[in-house]
Design an enzyme around this catalytic site. Structure first.
Site, PDB file in Angstrom:
ATOM      1  N   MET A  16      -2.526  -6.333  -4.343  1.00 37.12           N
ATOM      2  CA  MET A  16      -3.191  -5.200  -4.975  1.00 37.12           C
ATOM      3  C   MET A  16      -3.521  -5.500  -6.434  1.00 37.12           C
ATOM      4  SD  MET A  16      -1.298  -1.542  -5.321  1.00 37.12           S
ATOM      5  CE  MET A  16       0.135  -2.109  -6.219  1.00 37.12           C
TER       6      MET A  16
ATOM      7  N   ASP B 204      13.303  -6.767  -6.696  1.00 39.19           N
ATOM      8  CA  ASP B 204      11.977  -6.150  -6.676  1.00 39.19           C
ATOM      9  C   ASP B 204      12.009  -4.738  -7.249  1.00 39.19           C
ATOM     10  OD1 ASP B 204       9.351  -5.226  -5.925  1.00 39.19           O
ATOM     11  OD2 ASP B 204       9.329  -6.808  -4.412  1.00 39.19           O
TER      12      ASP B 204
ATOM     13  N   HIS C 166       9.055  -8.618  -8.156  1.00 35.67           N
ATOM     14  CA  HIS C 166       7.941  -8.758  -7.221  1.00 35.67           C
ATOM     15  C   HIS C 166       7.004  -9.917  -7.579  1.00 35.67           C
ATOM     16  CE1 HIS C 166       5.664  -7.230  -3.897  1.00 35.67           C
ATOM     17  NE2 HIS C 166       4.560  -7.118  -4.614  1.00 35.67           N
TER      18      HIS C 166
ATOM     19  N   SER D 292       2.115  -9.801  -1.270  1.00 33.91           N
ATOM     20  CA  SER D 292       2.247  -8.358  -1.327  1.00 33.91           C
ATOM     21  C   SER D 292       1.420  -7.732  -0.194  1.00 33.91           C
ATOM     22  CB  SER D 292       1.849  -7.859  -2.722  1.00 33.91           C
ATOM     23  OG  SER D 292       2.376  -6.580  -2.941  1.00 33.91           O
ATOM     24  N   GLN D 293       0.511  -6.777  -0.484  1.00 32.17           N
ATOM     25  CA  GLN D 293      -0.180  -6.121   0.634  1.00 32.17           C
ATOM     26  C   GLN D 293      -1.003  -7.119   1.453  1.00 32.17           C
ATOM     27  OE1 GLN D 293      -2.442  -3.006  -1.371  1.00 32.17           O
ATOM     28  NE2 GLN D 293      -4.301  -4.246  -1.484  1.00 32.17           N
TER      29      GLN D 293
END
Length: 279
Positions: A14, A206, A262, A88-89
């Site tokens: 993202m 995270d 993260h 991530s996404q």
């Protein structure tokens, strides 16, 4: 002559883009430096980097996955198969690609901080300077599961509210579908099980993904948002709705933990832990 390296497909997270020299551009370069002759495709969704970044917030995830499936199918260099690495996404989106588009074949899927059970909370998001994140938070609070928000806000499409499981199952247009929450799509199951390895990296410190255990396919126990359960205790696993139990027994699931927040990892860790899956 040594066998040609298996191509690698990258999907950014993202607020990022395909070719940012500090993120995906850097990953691409260190892979190319270490794996001679490898073809690395860093996915761009849109016709330029700004669009690519904006689409990571505002383009329907199902449309993004469709667009990527078409890019992969048209790329002659991938027809023998490829490895995929999502950040991530991008990790969840590449899993959707594996489940929905078996050709060309994805061989190994490496999910780096991907939220496979979704998120419930938005503690920090990249580009905090932008007002996008505040706006997203407000929008998710008001109506994550309304059709308008589902269609146009990527983060709502993997918003998983453990206090409103019914709403989530009924109205999540992306995550509830790929996680078999509304019924079993046998093709999804068969396609995912075709992977050689499904590697899930969780960041042990995270502060961006809530709950972090989603990166290992765990989530909050239904009906509350304090206690989490691991994948093995979810009905997804016990009823083997997606084939993960089968894959686990066959040694195909790999759970890795890395110290750090993260997407924070060292080059050294990447070389020793991740590169072997690409060779």
């Amino acid at each position: 002559r040594a066998a040609a390296a298996v191509p690698l497909v990258l999907w950014h997270g993202m607020g990022d883009s395909c070719c940012n020299p500090r993120s995906m551009g850097y990953i691409r370069k260190i892979v190319e430096d270490r794996v001679p002759g490898i073809y690395v495709l860093s996915l761009r969704i849109g016709s330029n980097l700004i669009q690519d970044m904006e689409n990571s917030f505002f383009m329907n995830a199902n449309d993004q996955v469709r667009e990527v499936c078409s890019q992969l199918a048209k790329d002659p260099r991938l027809k023998g198969g490829y490895n995929a690495m999502g950040f991530s996404q991008g990790g969840q989106f590449l899993r959707a690609v594996a489940q929905r588009c078996p050709s060309p074949p994805m061989l190994n899927l490496i999910s780096i901080g991907g939220q496979h059970q979704g998120v419930y909370g938005f503690p920090r998001c990249p580009g905090e300077s932008s007002h996008i994140c505040d706006w997203i938070r407000k929008t998710l609070d008001v109506g994550a599961y309304t059709q308008a928000v589902q269609e146009h806000l990527v983060q709502a499409e993997y918003w998983h509210d453990p206090l409103k499981e019914e709403d989530y199952r009924k109205n999540s247009i992306f995550l509830a579908d790929i996680n078999q929450e509304r019924g079993i799509n046998e093709t999804y199951k068969k396609n995912l099980k075709a992977l050689k390895k499904f590697v899930m990296v969780k960041f042990l410190n995270d502060t961006m993904v809530d709950p972090p255990i989603s990166e290992w396919f765990g989530f909050y126990k239904s009906g509350q948002a304090k206690e989490t359960i691991p994948l093995w205790e979810t009905s997804l696993y016990t009823e083997d709705r997606l084939g993960l139990q089968d894959m686990d027994k066959a040694g195909k699931l790999v759970f890795l933990g890395v110290e750090g927040d993260h997407l924070q990892f060292s080059e050294e860790w990447f070389y020793t832990t991740i590169l072997p899956f690409l060779q």
